[in-house]
Design a protein around this motif. Sequence first.
Motif, PDB file in Angstrom:
ATOM      1  N   TYR A   1     -91.329  80.703  54.333  1.00  0.00           N
ATOM      2  CA  TYR A   1     -92.027  81.983  54.429  1.00  0.00           C
ATOM      3  C   TYR A   1     -91.013  83.125  54.562  1.00  0.00           C
ATOM      4  O   TYR A   1     -89.949  82.943  55.155  1.00  0.00           O
ATOM      5  CB  TYR A   1     -92.930  82.007  55.668  1.00  0.00           C
ATOM      6  CG  TYR A   1     -93.866  80.829  55.786  1.00  0.00           C
ATOM      7  CD1 TYR A   1     -93.432  79.612  56.312  1.00  0.00           C
ATOM      8  CD2 TYR A   1     -95.191  80.928  55.377  1.00  0.00           C
ATOM      9  CE1 TYR A   1     -94.281  78.528  56.429  1.00  0.00           C
ATOM     10  CE2 TYR A   1     -96.058  79.843  55.483  1.00  0.00           C
ATOM     11  CZ  TYR A   1     -95.599  78.650  56.012  1.00  0.00           C
ATOM     12  OH  TYR A   1     -96.455  77.582  56.116  1.00  0.00           O
TER      13      TYR A   1
ATOM     14  N   TYR B   1     -92.592  73.882  53.399  1.00  0.00           N
ATOM     15  CA  TYR B   1     -93.112  75.242  53.391  1.00  0.00           C
ATOM     16  C   TYR B   1     -92.064  76.219  53.914  1.00  0.00           C
ATOM     17  O   TYR B   1     -91.420  75.979  54.938  1.00  0.00           O
ATOM     18  CB  TYR B   1     -94.371  75.340  54.255  1.00  0.00           C
ATOM     19  CG  TYR B   1     -95.536  74.558  53.693  1.00  0.00           C
ATOM     20  CD1 TYR B   1     -95.629  73.180  53.883  1.00  0.00           C
ATOM     21  CD2 TYR B   1     -96.529  75.192  52.954  1.00  0.00           C
ATOM     22  CE1 TYR B   1     -96.686  72.457  53.351  1.00  0.00           C
ATOM     23  CE2 TYR B   1     -97.596  74.482  52.430  1.00  0.00           C
ATOM     24  CZ  TYR B   1     -97.660  73.117  52.628  1.00  0.00           C
ATOM     25  OH  TYR B   1     -98.716  72.410  52.101  1.00  0.00           O
TER      26      TYR B   1
ATOM     27  N   TYR C   1     -94.847  83.319  50.536  1.00  0.00           N
ATOM     28  CA  TYR C   1     -94.505  82.009  51.038  1.00  0.00           C
ATOM     29  C   TYR C   1     -94.413  81.011  49.883  1.00  0.00           C
ATOM     30  O   TYR C   1     -94.864  81.290  48.763  1.00  0.00           O
ATOM     31  CB  TYR C   1     -95.501  81.535  52.105  1.00  0.00           C
ATOM     32  CG  TYR C   1     -96.893  81.210  51.607  1.00  0.00           C
ATOM     33  CD1 TYR C   1     -97.852  82.217  51.516  1.00  0.00           C
ATOM     34  CD2 TYR C   1     -97.253  79.911  51.274  1.00  0.00           C
ATOM     35  CE1 TYR C   1     -99.132  81.932  51.080  1.00  0.00           C
ATOM     36  CE2 TYR C   1     -98.532  79.615  50.842  1.00  0.00           C
ATOM     37  CZ  TYR C   1     -99.480  80.633  50.749  1.00  0.00           C
ATOM     38  OH  TYR C   1    -100.743  80.354  50.325  1.00  0.00           O
TER      39      TYR C   1
ATOM     40  N   PRO D   1     -98.270  72.541  57.628  1.00  0.00           N
ATOM     41  CA  PRO D   1     -99.123  73.595  58.176  1.00  0.00           C
ATOM     42  C   PRO D   1    -100.526  73.124  58.519  1.00  0.00           C
ATOM     43  O   PRO D   1    -101.115  73.582  59.479  1.00  0.00           O
ATOM     44  CB  PRO D   1     -99.159  74.637  57.055  1.00  0.00           C
ATOM     45  CG  PRO D   1     -97.938  74.404  56.271  1.00  0.00           C
ATOM     46  CD  PRO D   1     -97.669  72.929  56.349  1.00  0.00           C
ATOM     47  N   GLY D   2    -101.088  72.218  57.758  1.00  0.00           N
ATOM     48  CA  GLY D   2    -102.455  71.802  58.014  1.00  0.00           C
ATOM     49  C   GLY D   2    -102.558  70.520  58.797  1.00  0.00           C
ATOM     50  O   GLY D   2    -103.631  69.990  58.977  1.00  0.00           O
ATOM     51  N   GLY D   3    -101.433  70.026  59.255  1.00  0.00           N
ATOM     52  CA  GLY D   3    -101.453  68.734  59.922  1.00  0.00           C
ATOM     53  C   GLY D   3    -101.016  68.807  61.359  1.00  0.00           C
ATOM     54  O   GLY D   3    -101.339  69.751  62.072  1.00  0.00           O
ATOM     55  N   LEU D   4    -100.242  67.833  61.779  1.00  0.00           N
ATOM     56  CA  LEU D   4     -99.845  67.737  63.176  1.00  0.00           C
ATOM     57  C   LEU D   4     -98.689  68.667  63.530  1.00  0.00           C
ATOM     58  O   LEU D   4     -98.388  68.826  64.706  1.00  0.00           O
ATOM     59  CB  LEU D   4     -99.469  66.293  63.495  1.00  0.00           C
ATOM     60  CG  LEU D   4    -100.599  65.275  63.349  1.00  0.00           C
ATOM     61  CD1 LEU D   4    -100.095  63.868  63.641  1.00  0.00           C
ATOM     62  CD2 LEU D   4    -101.762  65.626  64.272  1.00  0.00           C
TER      63      LEU D   4
ATOM     64  N   PRO E   1     -98.019  72.269  62.604  1.00  0.00           N
ATOM     65  CA  PRO E   1     -98.283  73.553  61.956  1.00  0.00           C
ATOM     66  C   PRO E   1     -97.328  74.654  62.360  1.00  0.00           C
ATOM     67  O   PRO E   1     -97.380  75.755  61.827  1.00  0.00           O
ATOM     68  CB  PRO E   1     -99.711  73.871  62.422  1.00  0.00           C
ATOM     69  CG  PRO E   1     -99.760  73.286  63.796  1.00  0.00           C
ATOM     70  CD  PRO E   1     -98.928  72.021  63.726  1.00  0.00           C
ATOM     71  N   GLU E   2     -96.439  74.374  63.322  1.00  0.00           N
ATOM     72  CA  GLU E   2     -95.574  75.443  63.834  1.00  0.00           C
ATOM     73  C   GLU E   2     -94.644  75.957  62.756  1.00  0.00           C
ATOM     74  O   GLU E   2     -94.218  75.216  61.878  1.00  0.00           O
ATOM     75  CB  GLU E   2     -94.708  74.929  64.990  1.00  0.00           C
ATOM     76  CG  GLU E   2     -95.463  74.464  66.191  1.00  0.00           C
ATOM     77  CD  GLU E   2     -95.867  72.998  66.099  1.00  0.00           C
ATOM     78  OE1 GLU E   2     -96.411  72.503  67.083  1.00  0.00           O
ATOM     79  OE2 GLU E   2     -95.654  72.370  65.044  1.00  0.00           O
ATOM     80  N   GLN E   3     -94.349  77.238  62.845  1.00  0.00           N
ATOM     81  CA  GLN E   3     -93.329  77.829  61.993  1.00  0.00           C
ATOM     82  C   GLN E   3     -92.098  78.110  62.852  1.00  0.00           C
ATOM     83  O   GLN E   3     -92.204  78.617  63.966  1.00  0.00           O
ATOM     84  CB  GLN E   3     -93.841  79.122  61.353  1.00  0.00           C
ATOM     85  CG  GLN E   3     -94.968  78.881  60.369  1.00  0.00           C
ATOM     86  CD  GLN E   3     -95.409  80.140  59.645  1.00  0.00           C
ATOM     87  OE1 GLN E   3     -94.715  81.156  59.638  1.00  0.00           O
ATOM     88  NE2 GLN E   3     -96.570  80.072  58.998  1.00  0.00           N
ATOM     89  N   TYR E   4     -90.938  77.768  62.302  1.00  0.00           N
ATOM     90  CA  TYR E   4     -89.664  78.006  62.974  1.00  0.00           C
ATOM     91  C   TYR E   4     -88.900  79.050  62.184  1.00  0.00           C
ATOM     92  O   TYR E   4     -88.859  79.001  60.952  1.00  0.00           O
ATOM     93  CB  TYR E   4     -88.879  76.697  63.092  1.00  0.00           C
ATOM     94  CG  TYR E   4     -89.580  75.697  63.955  1.00  0.00           C
ATOM     95  CD1 TYR E   4     -90.377  74.703  63.403  1.00  0.00           C
ATOM     96  CD2 TYR E   4     -89.487  75.759  65.342  1.00  0.00           C
ATOM     97  CE1 TYR E   4     -91.050  73.797  64.202  1.00  0.00           C
ATOM     98  CE2 TYR E   4     -90.154  74.855  66.157  1.00  0.00           C
ATOM     99  CZ  TYR E   4     -90.940  73.880  65.579  1.00  0.00           C
ATOM    100  OH  TYR E   4     -91.617  72.996  66.370  1.00  0.00           O
ATOM    101  N   PHE E   5     -88.295  79.959  62.918  1.00  0.00           N
ATOM    102  CA  PHE E   5     -87.738  81.160  62.295  1.00  0.00           C
ATOM    103  C   PHE E   5     -86.222  81.157  62.235  1.00  0.00           C
ATOM    104  O   PHE E   5     -85.547  80.621  63.117  1.00  0.00           O
ATOM    105  CB  PHE E   5     -88.202  82.402  63.066  1.00  0.00           C
ATOM    106  CG  PHE E   5     -89.655  82.711  62.848  1.00  0.00           C
ATOM    107  CD1 PHE E   5     -90.641  82.043  63.554  1.00  0.00           C
ATOM    108  CD2 PHE E   5     -90.037  83.660  61.907  1.00  0.00           C
ATOM    109  CE1 PHE E   5     -91.990  82.317  63.335  1.00  0.00           C
ATOM    110  CE2 PHE E   5     -91.370  83.948  61.683  1.00  0.00           C
ATOM    111  CZ  PHE E   5     -92.347  83.268  62.395  1.00  0.00           C
TER     112      PHE E   5
ATOM    113  N   LEU F   1     -96.491  88.845  56.789  1.00  0.00           N
ATOM    114  CA  LEU F   1     -96.104  87.890  55.751  1.00  0.00           C
ATOM    115  C   LEU F   1     -95.965  88.585  54.401  1.00  0.00           C
ATOM    116  O   LEU F   1     -96.867  89.302  53.949  1.00  0.00           O
ATOM    117  CB  LEU F   1     -97.156  86.778  55.662  1.00  0.00           C
ATOM    118  CG  LEU F   1     -96.891  85.674  54.645  1.00  0.00           C
ATOM    119  CD1 LEU F   1     -95.646  84.881  55.017  1.00  0.00           C
ATOM    120  CD2 LEU F   1     -98.107  84.739  54.560  1.00  0.00           C
TER     121      LEU F   1
END
Lengths: 113, 115
Positions: free
Chosen positions: B33, B31, B48, B97-100, B102-106, B45
């Motif tokens: 974004y 994923y 994505y 995203p829906g699992g263990l 889900p964090e987004q890194y930028f 947002l």
Amino acid sequence: AQTVTQSQPEMSVQEAETVTLSCTYDTSENNYYLFWYKQPPSRQMILVIRQEAYKQQNATENRFSVNFQKAAKSFSLKISDSQLGDTAMYFCAPLYNNNDMRFGAGTRLTVKP
Amino acid sequence: DAGITQSPRHKVTETGTPVTLRCHQTENHRYMYWYRQDPGHGLRLIHYSYGVKDTDKGEVSDGYSVSRSKTEDFLLTLESATSSQTSVYFCAISERPGGLSPEQYFGPGTRLTVT
């Protein structure tokens, strides 16, 4: 609209003291995640802590902890033993439906020596 | 730090010109974004991607298009830049995203100025 409100645009704290940043959000979702991100002057977005909405236990990460009140839709961040390096913008960010992350407008925190 | 780079890091362009921003990751995350950051709004947002050639719109997608031909690259295009698109643009990645995870890194961000 799934709004996120950070009611404190600016805060300051003395080094080694404790500070709490507030966040409220509005959603009809039942399952979601909540995050706090930190943005220092370098502009880099840094993950501070996360909380799963289905967990009642509040998350902790070293000096950072949250107070999650699901019914009140409140997600505050507590920073203990504040350090000069904690000076930054802090953003509250719920994540809905796996990919819809919403951000608050941020709280600018200054740690004073 | 997650292996995310953005190019260019700074760009000044004129109204009406096309602009493409690039995000490159070395984490093999599915994923990706694109966000924009404006004073008083936090991050919002734009688009994505949930896989190669699979994209969807975000909250503020008007005036932007995206493409993803490889797992590691996600491009954001402003077909005809306007002054309202002056902003800081961030790319982010996520493993599950829906699992263990889900964090987004930028990424480090791109400052775009449209004159």
